[in-house]
Design an enzyme around this catalytic site. Structure first.
Site, PDB file in Angstrom:
ATOM      1  N   ASP A  22      10.793 -14.431 -35.881  1.00  0.00           N
ATOM      2  CA  ASP A  22      10.963 -13.937 -37.245  1.00  0.00           C
ATOM      3  C   ASP A  22      12.290 -14.439 -37.797  1.00  0.00           C
ATOM      4  O   ASP A  22      12.915 -15.339 -37.230  1.00  0.00           O
ATOM      5  CB  ASP A  22      10.833 -12.410 -37.316  1.00  0.00           C
ATOM      6  N   ARG A  30       9.995  -0.400 -42.071  1.00  0.00           N
ATOM      7  CA  ARG A  30      11.342  -0.965 -42.119  1.00  0.00           C
ATOM      8  C   ARG A  30      11.641  -1.478 -43.518  1.00  0.00           C
ATOM      9  O   ARG A  30      10.995  -2.401 -44.004  1.00  0.00           O
ATOM     10  CB  ARG A  30      11.518  -2.105 -41.108  1.00  0.00           C
TER      11      ARG A  30
END
EC number: 2.3.3.9
Length: 628
Positions: free
Chosen positions: A497, A199
């Protein structure tokens, strides 16, 4: 060091010669001209946002007869599938479980840091999204450590293989006790099972180590794209693997089209056929949900699927509706994938992937994140695992071809949901065609009655401050829970996160600035059902929750952080929730304070950010420690 179109700070080019290779530098130089395009689109993004706030307007669908801005594709053609997409490559056909997480750890030796990659590739996950964004710490040169560890793991360097053998034994000792069988039967063979995925950071972020020839901070997306693909494409192809990326935080088809241009340019630079690089899109932004087919069309041969994440998406809805005093989210625990606007969002995604292109190709829907970790009391773990399993079963029933997990221990707990089905995927499963009515638009911001409570506010504030503290220590993915649950092993830690920290503060901002009314009474604070969330109450709750963190054991809040990064995390949280206008990105305030533990310096940086955005409409995104 200057390299034609780019400047790399300090002596990092020498320290990371294995990452900043000649070939990688050449690619960065070749794509550096896109930096201005990225910055221009981010300026347009902020202008759209500010205009919505000022004019009190909602996001709408494109006119079907218009052209997708920045392209030669007609909107209606995109919606009708009149574009050339991609066939799904062999190693993405079955992605029942994708694990997520970074390949490196902060302040760790190579042998310790690369263990992250070993756990991932031995987990039994069908794919692993190695994160360069929300879950990857950015202190010091950690983003480059992440690239180094990935290169070593993908090439099966002896350093990695030695660590992988050790990690396999540790994983088996855990699984034999928890699952009743060894999860890694042949560690060398197991390393080839999992598809490697990366990512990139979103267009809204800047790289901390590279600037362009004009001294402008390089878009992190360009840096990540070049470094990962250039350093690994040959080895991936030799091993028969696809080159696969996840693209985050895209808001419009125009932004997706820029990504497509960058992907195509890099492929041409490397002599690869257009469409060699495959991408999933994380549908994390409300605006993107209004343009799903348009985004598919502009990504064309590169696009393989969508992922429906929860946390970022909730935040994007909150942000897009910040101007509307009637739009108030409930407790975060209530905003599940079956809640109001989330349910409608997921439904649009599954319809979009199963609309065929001109060649009959459909795409993949990868389900959302399972944040639970099986560590706690037997009763707590049992209850949480049942919840995780039920969530996976729901997504499978709805048409997802797989889902995400935030920890390697969850892979074999959730994977049986798809194993039982016996199908590699659900690509092409029939759903009603997408429609573009006012009712559809209203559904994407649909609120439903749910609790707004003091307990909910405490949880939001406690975890958000803890997350800011973890971020500052290089742990952008951290196992956290509210301070009131410390010591209670029946309440499991959840993997948090960047997105989870941000939405917590977004909801608190909504509650206090829009006058949310509590649905329940609370004896401790004297709040009654129907009372308005006041600024005085918010001050009290922050003080109380912060006090709990100061008193917490080192296990939950590192003692060393209590006089360094924790006060800065509190300052950032307070500024965010009390500020009159909603700050566009929580991560901005965190990023400008990376590698800083001086509260006074933090206050000056935050004040400068607020003034600059308020007066100029400009975010400060560059690394303040980068000296030209």
């Amino acid at each position: 060091m200057k390299n034609n179109a780019i400047i790399i700070r300090d002596n990092l080019q020498e320290e990371y010669q294995d990452i900043y290779t000649v070939e990688a530098i050449d690619a960065l130089n070749a794509l550096a001209h896109f930096n201005k395009s990225v910055k221009d689109l981010m300026t347009e993004r902020i202008k759209r946002r500010n205009d919505r706030q000022k004019n009190k307007t909602r996001i709408t669908f494109y006119d079907p007869e218009s052209m997708i801005p920045g392209t030669d594709i007609k909107v209606q053609d995109a919606r009708d599938g009149k574009f050339e997409g991609s066939a799904i490559p062999h190693d993405l056909q079955r992605q029942w479980i994708q694990g997520t997480g970074p390949a490196s750890k902060p302040n760790a030796s190579l042998e310790s840091s690369i263990r992250n990659a070993a756990y991932a590739l031995l987990s039994g996950a069908d794919g692993w999204m190695f994160d360069g964004e929300d879950a990857l710490g950015q202190i010091a040169s950690m983003s480059l450590d992440n690239q180094r560890n990935l290169k070593l793991a993908i090439s099966k360097d002896p350093v990695f293989l030695k660590v992988a053998e050790q990690v396999a034994g540790e994983m088996n000792r855990w699984s034999e006790g928890f699952l009743g069988y060894p999860m890694v039967k042949d560690w060398k063979t197991q390393l080839d099972f999992t598809t490697k995925i990366f990512r990139c950071r979103g267009l809204h972020l800047d790289d901390r180590h590279i600037r362009d020839a004009e001294g402008v901070a390089m878009a992190a997306s360009i840096a990540d794209l070049c470094l990962y693909v250039v350093n690994n494409y040959r080895q991936l192809q030799i091993s028969g693997s696809s080159i696969v990326l996840y693209l985050p935080k895209i808001q419009t088809a125009t932004e997706a089209a820029l990504w497509n241009k960058m992907l195509t340019a890099l492929e041409a630079h490397l002599g690869l056929e257009t469409g060699t690089i495959k991408v999933y899109l994380l549908v994390e932004q409300l605006e993107a949900t209004y343009q799903l087919m348009e985004i598919r069309a502009v990504l064309g041969k590169h696009f393989v699927g969508y992922n429906t994440g929860r946390w970022d998406y909730i935040n994007s809805v909150s942000d897009a509706m910040a101007w509307d005093k009637t739009f108030i989210n409930p407790n975060i625990e209530s905003v599940t994938m079956t809640y109001g606007y989330m349910r409608n969002y997921e439904d649009r995604v599954r319809r979009a992937v199963n609309t065929p292109d001109i060649n009959g190709n459909c795409a993949i829907w990868q389900g959302g994140m399972e944040p639970n970790i099986p560590v706690g009391s037997p009763d707590g773990v049992s209850a949480s695992m049942k919840k995780a399993f039920a969530g996976a079963e729901r997504e499978q029933r709805e048409g997802a071809s797989g889902k995400w997990v935030a920890h390697w221990k969850m892979v074999n707990i959730v994977r049986p949901v798809w194993e039982k089905s016996g199908e590699a995927n659900q690509v092409g499963r029939k759903f009603p065609a997408l429609t573009y009515t006012q009712q559809d638009a209203d559904g994407l911001i649909l609120l439903e009655p749910a609790p707004i409570t003091i307990r909910g506010a405490r949880n939001l504030l406690s975890v958000a401050i803890q997350y800011g503290n973890a971020f500052a220590q290089g742990m952008q993915a951290a196992a956290l829970k509210a301070a009131d649950d410390f010591g209670n092993d029946d309440i499991l830690y959840l993997m948090e996160d960047m997105a989870t920290g941000e939405i917590r503060l977004s909801i608190v901002w909504e509650w206090v600035h829009k006058g949310a009314r509590f649905t329940d009474s609370d004896v401790e604070t004297g709040v009654n059902a129907g009372d308005v969330f006041s600024f005085d109450l918010l001050k009290r709750l922050i003080e109380e929750e912060y006090s709990k963190l100061l008193k917490a054991d080192n296990k939950d809040v590192y003692d060393a952080s209590k006089t360094t990064t924790l006060p800065i995390a509190r300052e950032i949280a307070e500024i965010y929730v009390f500020n009159e206008f909603k700050i566009p990105w929580f991560i901005d305030l965190l990023n400008i304070n990376l590698n800083n533990s001086d509260l006074n310096v933090a206050k000056k940086r935050i004040s400068n950010y607020i003034e600059t955005f308020q007066n100029e409409g400009k975010r400060i995104t560059e690394n303040p420690d980068f000296v030209l």
